[in-house]
Scaffold this motif. Structure first.
Motif, PDB file in Angstrom:
ATOM      1  N   CYS A  97       0.820  -1.227   0.000  1.00 22.90           N
ATOM      2  CA  CYS A  97       0.000   0.000   0.000  1.00 22.90           C
ATOM      3  C   CYS A  97       0.847   1.267   0.000  1.00 22.90           C
ATOM      4  O   CYS A  97       0.290   2.375  -0.005  1.00 22.90           O
ATOM      5  CB  CYS A  97      -0.937   0.003   1.199  1.00 22.90           C
ATOM      6  SG  CYS A  97      -2.177  -1.301   1.121  1.00 22.90           S
ATOM      7  N   GLY A  98       2.166   1.121   0.060  1.00 23.19           N
ATOM      8  CA  GLY A  98       3.036   2.299  -0.025  1.00 23.19           C
ATOM      9  C   GLY A  98       3.464   2.869   1.312  1.00 23.19           C
ATOM     10  O   GLY A  98       4.086   3.924   1.381  1.00 23.19           O
ATOM     11  N   TYR A  99       3.187   2.156   2.411  1.00 22.23           N
ATOM     12  CA  TYR A  99       3.532   2.652   3.751  1.00 22.23           C
ATOM     13  C   TYR A  99       5.046   2.849   3.881  1.00 22.23           C
ATOM     14  O   TYR A  99       5.503   3.945   4.224  1.00 22.23           O
ATOM     15  CB  TYR A  99       3.012   1.669   4.810  1.00 22.23           C
ATOM     16  CG  TYR A  99       3.437   1.994   6.216  1.00 22.23           C
ATOM     17  CD1 TYR A  99       4.618   1.454   6.743  1.00 22.23           C
ATOM     18  CD2 TYR A  99       2.677   2.831   7.029  1.00 22.23           C
ATOM     19  CE1 TYR A  99       5.022   1.751   8.032  1.00 22.23           C
ATOM     20  CE2 TYR A  99       3.065   3.118   8.326  1.00 22.23           C
ATOM     21  CZ  TYR A  99       4.243   2.576   8.814  1.00 22.23           C
ATOM     22  OH  TYR A  99       4.650   2.869  10.105  1.00 22.23           O
ATOM     23  N   SER A 100       5.832   1.822   3.564  1.00 22.17           N
ATOM     24  CA  SER A 100       7.293   1.976   3.709  1.00 22.17           C
ATOM     25  C   SER A 100       7.862   2.853   2.590  1.00 22.17           C
ATOM     26  O   SER A 100       8.876   3.523   2.791  1.00 22.17           O
ATOM     27  CB  SER A 100       7.979   0.616   3.729  1.00 22.17           C
ATOM     28  OG  SER A 100       7.507  -0.207   2.688  1.00 22.17           O
ATOM     29  N   THR A 101       7.166   2.896   1.463  1.00 27.45           N
ATOM     30  CA  THR A 101       7.551   3.807   0.376  1.00 27.45           C
ATOM     31  C   THR A 101       7.575   5.242   0.904  1.00 27.45           C
ATOM     32  O   THR A 101       8.519   5.993   0.676  1.00 27.45           O
ATOM     33  CB  THR A 101       6.543   3.707  -0.782  1.00 27.45           C
ATOM     34  OG1 THR A 101       6.229   2.339  -1.040  1.00 27.45           O
ATOM     35  CG2 THR A 101       7.079   4.361  -2.046  1.00 27.45           C
ATOM     36  N   ILE A 102       6.520   5.596   1.655  1.00 27.36           N
ATOM     37  CA  ILE A 102       6.407   6.943   2.214  1.00 27.36           C
ATOM     38  C   ILE A 102       7.435   7.161   3.324  1.00 27.36           C
ATOM     39  O   ILE A 102       8.091   8.201   3.383  1.00 27.36           O
ATOM     40  CB  ILE A 102       4.979   7.159   2.765  1.00 27.36           C
ATOM     41  CG1 ILE A 102       3.990   7.271   1.615  1.00 27.36           C
ATOM     42  CG2 ILE A 102       4.900   8.399   3.646  1.00 27.36           C
ATOM     43  CD1 ILE A 102       2.560   7.148   2.034  1.00 27.36           C
ATOM     44  N   ARG A 103       7.639   6.157   4.175  1.00 24.97           N
ATOM     45  CA  ARG A 103       8.639   6.282   5.243  1.00 24.97           C
ATOM     46  C   ARG A 103      10.015   6.587   4.647  1.00 24.97           C
ATOM     47  O   ARG A 103      10.745   7.426   5.136  1.00 24.97           O
ATOM     48  CB  ARG A 103       8.721   5.025   6.110  1.00 24.97           C
ATOM     49  CG  ARG A 103       7.533   4.796   7.042  1.00 24.97           C
ATOM     50  CD  ARG A 103       7.913   3.914   8.246  1.00 24.97           C
ATOM     51  NE  ARG A 103       8.598   4.680   9.262  1.00 24.97           N
ATOM     52  CZ  ARG A 103       8.060   4.961  10.465  1.00 24.97           C
ATOM     53  NH1 ARG A 103       6.845   4.563  10.786  1.00 24.97           N
ATOM     54  NH2 ARG A 103       8.760   5.660  11.349  1.00 24.97           N
ATOM     55  N   ILE A 104      10.340   5.910   3.535  1.00 23.27           N
ATOM     56  CA  ILE A 104      11.645   6.115   2.897  1.00 23.27           C
ATOM     57  C   ILE A 104      11.670   7.462   2.166  1.00 23.27           C
ATOM     58  O   ILE A 104      12.561   8.294   2.405  1.00 23.27           O
ATOM     59  CB  ILE A 104      11.956   4.974   1.909  1.00 23.27           C
ATOM     60  CG1 ILE A 104      12.085   3.640   2.654  1.00 23.27           C
ATOM     61  CG2 ILE A 104      13.234   5.271   1.114  1.00 23.27           C
ATOM     62  CD1 ILE A 104      12.010   2.407   1.755  1.00 23.27           C
TER      63      ILE A 104
END
Ligand code: 659
Ligand code: MG
Length: 214
Positions: free
Chosen positions: A69-76
């Motif tokens: 869902c892009g959660y770690s995408t956003i964290r990075i």
């Protein structure tokens, strides 16, 4: 028909997070997944470890395997210096569609390229098609049995350089024994384990950080 869990996560973001505010998107997903429905995001226990490694590396070119869902995408992406790029690979079109909207809600679409397709097809295209010389940072969070073959593929494609940092989620739960054995015993890697917990639970899990020595 019943909505999917990723669709319910997107709705939680749209209802609880402020457009353009990545921190509020991260908080909205963590609150939803802790209180309403568990989901396989790296989460708010392992997340700060991911943050610290990304900040330490401060990558110009970063790769994520498994967007979901892009959660770690956003964290990075929220920690990347201006001008740097995060490429994230996702072969499920439904997940990719949700991730696009969540990344956009966080206002990070200009730093992120979400590539739809299998890692085994996209990794060999990185140099020619995507103009990547090598990656400074790789986050592995896709199907666990593919961590090792895709790491070897990255080596073979010349996409790792002296000092590239690989960070792997779930090395305890669900576990990635073949990958761990490889990075911990190969003379080409310097590896260390960051003990933590499986997202939103008390179960042990952790991240393995492996530096490619070239
Ligand atoms: C293989 N090549 C791929 N290329 C592109 N996208 C891919 C590829 N492979 C998968 N995807 C894409 O990457 C994602 C896959 C994430 C898999 N993650 C997990 O299974 C995972 C599981 C648990 C878990 C722990 C305990 C328990 F009781 C139940 C679950 C916890 C975690 O943090 C996880 O990350 C996405 F879904 C898939 O389409
Ligand atoms: Mg994971």
């Amino acid at each position: 028909t019943r909505s999917t869990r990723p669709q319910r996560i997107l709705k939680a973001v749209q209802n609880n997070a402020t457009r353009g505010d990545a921190e509020s998107v991260i908080a909205a997903i963590d609150n939803f997944c802790r209180k309403k429905e568990w989901a396989m995001n790296v989460g708010d226990d392992k997340g700060p470890i991911l943050d610290s490694v990304v900040s330490e590396v401060s990558p110009s070119f970063a790769l994520e395997l498994g967007t979901y869902c892009g959660y770690s995408t956003i964290r990075i992406a929220r920690l990347l210096p201006p001008g740097s790029r995060l490429l994230t690979l996702e072969f499920n079109p439904d997940y990719a569609a949700i991730a696009h909207q969540i990344i956009a809600w966080a206002g990070l679409q200009d730093k992120v390229e979400l590539l739809e397709g299998p890692s085994r097809d996209l990794i060999p295209q990185m140099k020619e098609r995507f103009g990547i010389k090598s990656f400074d940072f790789v986050f592995l969070d896709h199907w666990k049995e593919f961590y090792l073959p895709d790491t070897k593929l990255l080596e073979e494609c010349g996409l790792l350089r002296k000092g590239t940092v690989l960070l792997a989620d779930n090395v305890i739960c669900p576990g990635t024994p073949k990958y761990l054995e490889y990075v911990r015993n190969s003379p080409c890697y310097e590896s260390c384990y960051f003990k933590s917990h499986l997202e939103y639970t008390k179960v042990e899990d952790g991240l393995e950080k492996s530096v490619f020595l070239g």
